[in-house]
Design a protein around this motif. Structure first.
Motif, PDB file in Angstrom:
ATOM      1  N   GLY A 111       0.816  -1.200   0.000  1.00 44.19           N
ATOM      2  CA  GLY A 111       0.000   0.000   0.000  1.00 44.19           C
ATOM      3  C   GLY A 111       0.854   1.256   0.000  1.00 44.19           C
ATOM      4  O   GLY A 111       2.072   1.202   0.198  1.00 44.19           O
ATOM      5  N   ALA A 112       0.190   2.393  -0.202  1.00 44.41           N
ATOM      6  CA  ALA A 112       0.847   3.696  -0.099  1.00 44.41           C
ATOM      7  C   ALA A 112       0.735   4.163   1.349  1.00 44.41           C
ATOM      8  O   ALA A 112      -0.378   4.360   1.845  1.00 44.41           O
ATOM      9  CB  ALA A 112       0.192   4.702  -1.039  1.00 44.41           C
ATOM     10  N   PRO A 113       1.848   4.335   2.047  1.00 44.96           N
ATOM     11  CA  PRO A 113       1.775   4.729   3.460  1.00 44.96           C
ATOM     12  C   PRO A 113       1.112   6.097   3.629  1.00 44.96           C
ATOM     13  O   PRO A 113       1.488   7.067   2.971  1.00 44.96           O
ATOM     14  CB  PRO A 113       3.236   4.760   3.895  1.00 44.96           C
ATOM     15  CG  PRO A 113       3.948   3.857   2.939  1.00 44.96           C
ATOM     16  CD  PRO A 113       3.236   4.059   1.631  1.00 44.96           C
ATOM     17  N   SER A 114       0.133   6.145   4.520  1.00 52.46           N
ATOM     18  CA  SER A 114      -0.642   7.380   4.709  1.00 52.46           C
ATOM     19  C   SER A 114      -0.067   8.287   5.776  1.00 52.46           C
ATOM     20  O   SER A 114      -0.398   9.474   5.820  1.00 52.46           O
ATOM     21  CB  SER A 114      -2.088   7.033   5.088  1.00 52.46           C
ATOM     22  OG  SER A 114      -2.139   6.492   6.396  1.00 52.46           O
ATOM     23  N   CYS A 115       0.769   7.744   6.658  1.00 55.97           N
ATOM     24  CA  CYS A 115       1.229   8.505   7.825  1.00 55.97           C
ATOM     25  C   CYS A 115       2.732   8.381   7.995  1.00 55.97           C
ATOM     26  O   CYS A 115       3.221   7.608   8.827  1.00 55.97           O
ATOM     27  CB  CYS A 115       0.509   8.027   9.084  1.00 55.97           C
ATOM     28  SG  CYS A 115      -1.270   8.297   9.071  1.00 55.97           S
ATOM     29  N   LYS A 143      -1.868  -1.235  -3.978  1.00 51.81           N
ATOM     30  CA  LYS A 143      -3.258  -1.699  -4.001  1.00 51.81           C
ATOM     31  C   LYS A 143      -4.200  -0.889  -3.115  1.00 51.81           C
ATOM     32  O   LYS A 143      -5.419  -1.019  -3.248  1.00 51.81           O
ATOM     33  CB  LYS A 143      -3.312  -3.165  -3.558  1.00 51.81           C
ATOM     34  CG  LYS A 143      -2.509  -4.115  -4.430  1.00 51.81           C
ATOM     35  CD  LYS A 143      -3.067  -4.191  -5.847  1.00 51.81           C
ATOM     36  CE  LYS A 143      -2.327  -5.232  -6.671  1.00 51.81           C
ATOM     37  NZ  LYS A 143      -2.839  -5.316  -8.054  1.00 51.81           N
ATOM     38  N   TYR A 144      -3.670  -0.072  -2.196  1.00 53.27           N
ATOM     39  CA  TYR A 144      -4.560   0.590  -1.244  1.00 53.27           C
ATOM     40  C   TYR A 144      -3.810   1.701  -0.511  1.00 53.27           C
ATOM     41  O   TYR A 144      -2.576   1.815  -0.625  1.00 53.27           O
ATOM     42  CB  TYR A 144      -5.112  -0.426  -0.245  1.00 53.27           C
ATOM     43  CG  TYR A 144      -4.086  -0.990   0.715  1.00 53.27           C
ATOM     44  CD1 TYR A 144      -4.108  -0.653   2.065  1.00 53.27           C
ATOM     45  CD2 TYR A 144      -3.090  -1.870   0.279  1.00 53.27           C
ATOM     46  CE1 TYR A 144      -3.159  -1.153   2.950  1.00 53.27           C
ATOM     47  CE2 TYR A 144      -2.157  -2.377   1.151  1.00 53.27           C
ATOM     48  CZ  TYR A 144      -2.185  -2.017   2.492  1.00 53.27           C
ATOM     49  OH  TYR A 144      -1.254  -2.510   3.358  1.00 53.27           O
ATOM     50  N   LEU A 145      -4.547   2.528   0.228  1.00 53.39           N
ATOM     51  CA  LEU A 145      -3.953   3.519   1.128  1.00 53.39           C
ATOM     52  C   LEU A 145      -3.848   2.867   2.501  1.00 53.39           C
ATOM     53  O   LEU A 145      -4.845   2.395   3.057  1.00 53.39           O
ATOM     54  CB  LEU A 145      -4.809   4.777   1.199  1.00 53.39           C
ATOM     55  CG  LEU A 145      -4.264   5.909   2.082  1.00 53.39           C
ATOM     56  CD1 LEU A 145      -2.972   6.494   1.505  1.00 53.39           C
ATOM     57  CD2 LEU A 145      -5.313   7.019   2.251  1.00 53.39           C
ATOM     58  N   THR A 146      -2.646   2.834   3.061  1.00 57.73           N
ATOM     59  CA  THR A 146      -2.447   2.104   4.311  1.00 57.73           C
ATOM     60  C   THR A 146      -3.048   2.843   5.500  1.00 57.73           C
ATOM     61  O   THR A 146      -3.461   3.994   5.408  1.00 57.73           O
ATOM     62  CB  THR A 146      -0.956   1.840   4.575  1.00 57.73           C
ATOM     63  OG1 THR A 146      -0.329   3.067   4.978  1.00 57.73           O
ATOM     64  CG2 THR A 146      -0.262   1.282   3.346  1.00 57.73           C
ATOM     65  N   GLU A 147      -3.050   2.151   6.629  1.00 62.67           N
ATOM     66  CA  GLU A 147      -3.798   2.566   7.813  1.00 62.67           C
ATOM     67  C   GLU A 147      -3.653   4.062   8.121  1.00 62.67           C
ATOM     68  O   GLU A 147      -2.557   4.569   8.337  1.00 62.67           O
ATOM     69  CB  GLU A 147      -3.396   1.737   9.024  1.00 62.67           C
ATOM     70  CG  GLU A 147      -1.902   1.661   9.298  1.00 62.67           C
ATOM     71  CD  GLU A 147      -1.596   0.741  10.465  1.00 62.67           C
ATOM     72  OE1 GLU A 147      -2.203   0.894  11.529  1.00 62.67           O
ATOM     73  OE2 GLU A 147      -0.731  -0.129  10.284  1.00 62.67           O
ATOM     74  N   VAL A 148      -4.797   4.739   8.168  1.00 67.38           N
ATOM     75  CA  VAL A 148      -4.825   6.176   8.458  1.00 67.38           C
ATOM     76  C   VAL A 148      -4.841   6.339   9.974  1.00 67.38           C
ATOM     77  O   VAL A 148      -5.885   6.340  10.616  1.00 67.38           O
ATOM     78  CB  VAL A 148      -6.043   6.844   7.799  1.00 67.38           C
ATOM     79  CG1 VAL A 148      -6.039   8.351   8.074  1.00 67.38           C
ATOM     80  CG2 VAL A 148      -6.036   6.587   6.287  1.00 67.38           C
ATOM     81  N   MET A 149      -3.643   6.449  10.531  1.00 69.32           N
ATOM     82  CA  MET A 149      -3.503   6.490  11.987  1.00 69.32           C
ATOM     83  C   MET A 149      -3.860   7.849  12.575  1.00 69.32           C
ATOM     84  O   MET A 149      -4.196   7.945  13.751  1.00 69.32           O
ATOM     85  CB  MET A 149      -2.074   6.112  12.369  1.00 69.32           C
ATOM     86  CG  MET A 149      -1.724   4.685  11.999  1.00 69.32           C
ATOM     87  SD  MET A 149      -0.061   4.208  12.503  1.00 69.32           S
ATOM     88  CE  MET A 149       0.898   5.108  11.303  1.00 69.32           C
TER      89      MET A 149
END
Length: 542
Positions: A111-115, A143-149
């Motif tokens: 995924g694309a890291p969100s944070c 494949k996705y946006l990773t966990e939005v912490m």
């Protein structure tokens, strides 16, 4: 060249099991033919397992070595968040994981890291802005946006957070969540922003609350956080909304098993086997739109053969029609990994870890670690100074904890922690979520300093010291992963874990627990390189 396998065919969609021949050619399932079979008992053929959320870096193995161990247990793919290495090396770290993963027959889905960084209250080695995330999301491998912490950022509509979410929505890719303890209308607002999953629920009530807003729940059972027992009863009622994940799994436990272990535990608890397989095989593939076969005609030939549907002993694993594991042995060959890192810390002295007595004699905030959980408690403790310094209190199991900035020269952040139960020595780690500075817990400044300096000399690793012994598992790849054979790393980790327990620790996984004591986005009290952080108030308190 085609191959024909005869087995009990597990039809998860139609909840049926029958003897069949499965023909594979050119990496795909060519045909499935039901047969009459009255001979010896047949093994079972079913889709391969998928870990729906894992940080491969936490295995201390590069992706190729992680795959080599995981296929033995029937895992054919992962939904992998590379934000650990991204916090150290930025986009170059994400690229490293993708390219290393391509060297083996295994279906990594990054995924694309969100944070990156996770918060503004710590020092990371890199920063990914909305434009960086948008560029990553354009790639087919992402494949996705990773966990939005940063859930406060979601709720307060922080422009940068909103832009990252919008980029994922524009790309048509799902968005992972991370919102421990978020409930009610606040959880609803977080989910309405487009967040589709959460793996941080540690009570059934919290999970049910999020389910009613349409969020999918990932039941997590890793080396540190263990939520399986609290959540598994929901699976029969919500079979389309549940997935299994490990999140973080150390190499010694990966040698023993993976998602297959959770399948066996779920069936033993009376969960319908088809619901279990839906959660472990089908739901991740459909939710994340993965290129992983589900044992339908025309699908990629990604499947496993197991002895039974009780213990899930994996006999064979196939990926794209290639046999990658047979009878507990991996067919994936080990290979030397290249090195990437970002580590500039200088050698420390014991005096750097001294904690001067506060002038106002106030109660001292103490982190209370909880075995098997990422959350901590916040204690307020009266501590007696010694020669003007606050020191460990072994009688009450209050040890010193420190975080050393590994990216630039900064004052060392210090605090106190309970429940590590060391009676001598120290343990330290450059695996320290999410910014991966050096975190250390010990009984005296000299031991703490020695443990830290071992890591600095190796430019990353986990270390353990006593008055007579020193041990380090070097992790030169981003200070997170070894370049060596995965089984050798697992053996070395087992040895250093055993040493930490000889020093008195009663935690089931002392190094994994240690690695989360700097994770600010999990309440309640943590320590970053900038100081103590109150997760409930979401601010530094010292």
């Amino acid at each position: 060249m085609s191959q024909v396998i005869t087995a009990q065919f597990v039809d998860i969609t139609n909840k049926d099991i029958y003897p069949a021949t499965v023909t594979i050619a050119d990496g795909r399932i060519q045909s499935i033919q039901k047969i009459e079979h009255a001979g010896d008992a047949l093994p079972y053929i079913l889709p391969g397992f998928v870990d729906a959320h894992v940080h491969v870096e936490s295995s201390m193995l590069v992706p190729a070595e992680f795959a080599r161990l995981a296929v033995v247990h029937g895992t054919v793919g992962t939904v992998s968040d590379p934000h650990e290495i991204a916090n150290v090396c930025g986009i170059a770290g994400v690229e490293y994981m993708i390219e290393n993963g391509k060297t083996v027959p295994f279906k990594f889905n990054f995924g694309a890291p969100s944070c990156v960084p996770a918060t503004i209250f710590e020092t990371a080695g890199a920063h990914l802005n909305a434009a960086d995330v948008d560029a990553l999301l354009q790639r087919d491998e992402i494949k996705y946006l990773t966990e939005v912490m940063n859930f406060p950022g979601v709720l307060n509509k922080d422009p940068e957070v909103v832009s990252k979410i919008a980029a994922a929505q524009k790309a048509g890719k799902p968005i992972d969540g991370h919102a421990p303890g978020l409930r009610g209308e606040t959880a609803g607002a977080y989910i309405d922003a487009g967040i589709s999953t959460d793996h941080e629920c540690f009570t059934k009530d919290e999970a049910l609350d999020k389910l009613k807003y349409g969020m999918k729940i990932l039941i997590r059972e890793g080396s540190a956080a263990k939520n399986f027992d609290a959540l598994i009863d929901m699976l029969n009622d919500y079979p389309d909304m549940i997935m299994f994940c490990s999140d973080d799994k150390h190499p010694d436990s990966l040698v023993l098993g993976h998602i297959n272990q959770l399948c066996a535990r779920a069936v033993a608890k009376g969960v319908n086997v088809f619901n279990v397989l839906k959660a472990t095989c089908v739901n991740p593939v459909k939710h994340y739109k993965l290129d992983i076969g589900l044992l339908n005609e025309g699908d990629y030939a990604d499947f496993i053969i197991v002895n039974d549907l009780v213990n899930f002993e994996v006999l064979q694993t196939y990926i794209d029609g290639e046999q990658v594991a047979l009878n507990g042995k991996s067919a994936i060959k080990s290979r030397q990994a290249t090195i990437i890192n970002n580590f500039t810390a200088d050698k420390k002295s014991p005096a750097d870890f001294e904690y001067p007595q506060p002038s106002n004699h106030e109660l001292i905030p103490v982190i209370e670690a909880i075995d098997g959980q990422l959350i901590t408690n916040k204690l307020l403790v009266a501590m007696q100074p010694v020669n003007g310094l606050l020191v460990t209190d072994l009688q009450n199991d209050i040890l010193k904890i420190a975080v050393v900035n590994r990216y630039k020269q900064m004052p060392i952040a210090k605090g106190f922690i309970k429940n590590f139960c060391l009676n001598r020595g120290a343990i330290a780690s450059s695996v320290a979520h999410d910014s991966h500075n050096i975190v250390v817990v010990g009984v005296d400044d000299e031991s703490i300093c020695r443990a830290v300096n071992l890591i600095i000399a190796a430019r990353g690793g986990i270390s353990c010291v006593s008055d007579t012994e020193e041990m380090i598992l070097a992790l030169p790849i981003a200070g997170l992963m070894s370049e060596k054979d995965g089984y050798e790393v697992a053996e070395a980790y087992t040895a250093i874990d055993a040493m930490s327990k000889k020093l008195g620790s009663t935690l089931s996984s002392p190094f994994m627990t240690l690695s989360f004591m700097a994770l600010l986005v999990i309440p309640h009290l943590k320590l970053s390189d900038m100081g103590l952080f109150d997760g409930a108030e979401f601010k530094l308190i010292s």
